[in-house]
Every structure is written in structure tokens, then in C-alpha cells.
Motif scaffolding. Structure first.
Motif, PDB file in Angstrom:
ATOM      1  N   UNK A  10     -30.055   4.865 -23.933  1.00  0.00           N
ATOM      2  CA  UNK A  10     -31.227   3.936 -24.582  1.00  0.00           C
ATOM      3  C   UNK A  10     -31.698   4.044 -26.076  1.00  0.00           C
ATOM      4  N   UNK A  11     -31.712   3.246 -26.789  1.00  0.00           N
ATOM      5  CA  UNK A  11     -32.112   3.555 -28.137  1.00  0.00           C
ATOM      6  C   UNK A  11     -33.145   2.351 -28.406  1.00  0.00           C
ATOM      7  N   UNK A  12     -33.950   2.649 -29.556  1.00  0.00           N
ATOM      8  CA  UNK A  12     -35.004   1.636 -29.879  1.00  0.00           C
ATOM      9  C   UNK A  12     -34.407   0.582 -30.746  1.00  0.00           C
ATOM     10  N   UNK A  13     -33.459   0.890 -31.553  1.00  0.00           N
ATOM     11  CA  UNK A  13     -33.095   0.229 -32.521  1.00  0.00           C
ATOM     12  C   UNK A  13     -31.456   0.515 -32.874  1.00  0.00           C
ATOM     13  N   UNK A  14     -30.537  -0.673 -32.633  1.00  0.00           N
ATOM     14  CA  UNK A  14     -29.352  -0.450 -32.885  1.00  0.00           C
ATOM     15  C   UNK A  14     -28.816   0.228 -34.272  1.00  0.00           C
ATOM     16  N   UNK A  15     -29.364  -0.131 -35.354  1.00  0.00           N
ATOM     17  CA  UNK A  15     -28.807   0.297 -36.631  1.00  0.00           C
ATOM     18  C   UNK A  15     -29.372   1.460 -36.852  1.00  0.00           C
ATOM     19  N   UNK A  16     -30.521   2.107 -36.381  1.00  0.00           N
ATOM     20  CA  UNK A  16     -30.909   3.297 -36.647  1.00  0.00           C
ATOM     21  C   UNK A  16     -30.182   4.410 -35.740  1.00  0.00           C
ATOM     22  N   UNK A  17     -29.756   3.999 -34.841  1.00  0.00           N
ATOM     23  CA  UNK A  17     -28.740   4.867 -33.765  1.00  0.00           C
ATOM     24  C   UNK A  17     -27.406   4.886 -34.355  1.00  0.00           C
ATOM     25  N   UNK A  18     -27.038   3.956 -34.824  1.00  0.00           N
ATOM     26  CA  UNK A  18     -25.723   3.918 -35.726  1.00  0.00           C
ATOM     27  C   UNK A  18     -25.649   4.923 -36.771  1.00  0.00           C
ATOM     28  N   UNK A  19     -26.811   4.826 -37.652  1.00  0.00           N
ATOM     29  CA  UNK A  19     -27.058   5.636 -38.755  1.00  0.00           C
ATOM     30  C   UNK A  19     -27.127   7.116 -38.190  1.00  0.00           C
ATOM     31  N   UNK A  20     -27.683   7.457 -37.197  1.00  0.00           N
ATOM     32  CA  UNK A  20     -27.832   8.909 -36.791  1.00  0.00           C
ATOM     33  C   UNK A  20     -26.220   9.526 -36.295  1.00  0.00           C
ATOM     34  N   UNK A  21     -25.843   8.524 -35.163  1.00  0.00           N
ATOM     35  CA  UNK A  21     -24.582   8.932 -34.667  1.00  0.00           C
ATOM     36  C   UNK A  21     -23.295   8.921 -35.694  1.00  0.00           C
ATOM     37  N   UNK A  22     -23.154   7.947 -36.408  1.00  0.00           N
ATOM     38  CA  UNK A  22     -22.318   7.709 -37.362  1.00  0.00           C
ATOM     39  C   UNK A  22     -22.194   8.450 -38.604  1.00  0.00           C
ATOM     40  N   UNK A  23     -23.613   8.209 -39.266  1.00  0.00           N
ATOM     41  CA  UNK A  23     -24.088   8.846 -40.552  1.00  0.00           C
ATOM     42  C   UNK A  23     -24.144  10.433 -40.575  1.00  0.00           C
ATOM     43  N   UNK A  24     -24.832  10.773 -39.393  1.00  0.00           N
ATOM     44  CA  UNK A  24     -24.900  12.339 -39.424  1.00  0.00           C
ATOM     45  C   UNK A  24     -24.307  13.216 -38.544  1.00  0.00           C
ATOM     46  N   UNK A  25     -23.621  12.627 -37.498  1.00  0.00           N
ATOM     47  CA  UNK A  25     -22.835  13.346 -36.610  1.00  0.00           C
ATOM     48  C   UNK A  25     -21.674  13.172 -36.928  1.00  0.00           C
ATOM     49  N   UNK A  26     -21.225  12.207 -37.378  1.00  0.00           N
ATOM     50  CA  UNK A  26     -19.778  11.807 -37.776  1.00  0.00           C
ATOM     51  C   UNK A  26     -18.999  11.267 -36.782  1.00  0.00           C
ATOM     52  N   UNK A  27     -19.503  10.335 -35.706  1.00  0.00           N
ATOM     53  CA  UNK A  27     -18.801   9.726 -34.570  1.00  0.00           C
ATOM     54  C   UNK A  27     -18.308   8.381 -35.409  1.00  0.00           C
ATOM     55  N   UNK A  28     -17.330   8.015 -34.743  1.00  0.00           N
ATOM     56  CA  UNK A  28     -16.626   6.654 -35.008  1.00  0.00           C
ATOM     57  C   UNK A  28     -17.543   5.448 -34.436  1.00  0.00           C
TER      58      UNK A  28
END
Length: 131
Positions: A10-28
Motif C-alpha cells: 500500500x502506498x499513498x502516491x504512485x510517483x513518490x513510491x516509484x521515486x523511492x524504490x527506483x530512485x533511492x533503492x535502485x529497483x527496476x
């Protein structure tokens, strides 16, 4: 043979979650498909991993209340790495919140971190057999 393909988060916002998982953690970012009505099918996967997180935007008050508390405060997800020291340093520099300093356990090196909503994760570098 069955396998675990995705885990819903569960997330509040798709784009902020993508920014965290892809941008900070390096997920694809594996998929980001518009489903209409503000709903998206978004899957992110640790690089080299098989199981994805399906980012599910909370749409009800009950779901919203559970964002960041999907496991009642316990560590909920366990992410393995081949170099905990490297990832801890990079993620710290990116602003990821760690609840402790890395420690050695019989099963390997481990440190607890929080995702952008406060869910607790273990980052684990498994012990090498034969060492």
C-alpha cells in the motif's frame, strides 16, 4: 512450479513510491500501466530479483490507515544483498532512514531500514557457507 510473483504494498502516491524504490533503492521499474480512473498497475523489482512489489495506491480510509503499518510495526520484508556495507552507505547518502547500525548475526550481516512510509525492512547480506 508455483513461485511468488509479487507482493502488494500500500502506498499513498504512485510517483513518490516509484521515486523511492527506483530512485533511492535502485529497483527496476518493470511496469507502469494506466488502468483508468486514477488506478495504475505498477511493479518494481530489486535488480536481479524475481519477486516484484506491486505498488497499490490506498483508496479507502481503512487502506490509508495501513500505509506504513502493513506489519504492525514489525519487520515485514527481507531484502538480500551481496554487499551490505555498499548499500548501507549509498542508501544513507540518498536519505534512507536506518533504525540501527549494521550488525553481525549467525545468518549474516543485517540492518533495519524504513521505506518512505515507515514500513520496516531487513537488509541482509547472507553469511557465506564455508567461511
Amino acid at each position: 512450479m508455483p513461485r511468488l510473483g509479487a507482493v502488494s504494498l500500500l502506498v499513498r502516491d504512485y510517483d513518490e513510491a516509484i521515486a523511492f524504490y527506483v530512485g533511492k533503492l535502485g529497483f527496476a521499474l518493470g511496469e507502469d500501466t494506466d488502468m483508468g480512473g486514477g488506478k495504475r498497475w505498477v511493479r518494481v523489482t530489486p535488480k536481479g530479483g524475481e519477486t516484484s512489489l506491486l505498488l497499490a495506491r490506498a483508496t479507502t480510509p481503512d487502506q490509508d490507515a495501513r500505509v506504513g503499518d502493513q506489519a504492525g510495526g514489525r519487520v515485514w520484508l527481507f531484502l538480500e544483498t551481496d554487499d551490505l556495507v555498499r548499500d548501507h552507505a549509498a542508501w544513507s547518502a540518498a536519505g534512507v532512514v536506518f533504525r540501527e547500525t549494521p550488525r553481525d548475526e549467525p545468518y549474516g550481516k543485517v540492518v533495519v531500514f524504513e521505506d518512505l512510509y515507515g514500513n520496516a525492512w531487513d537488509l541482509i547480506e547472507p553469511a557465506r557457507t564455508g567461511d
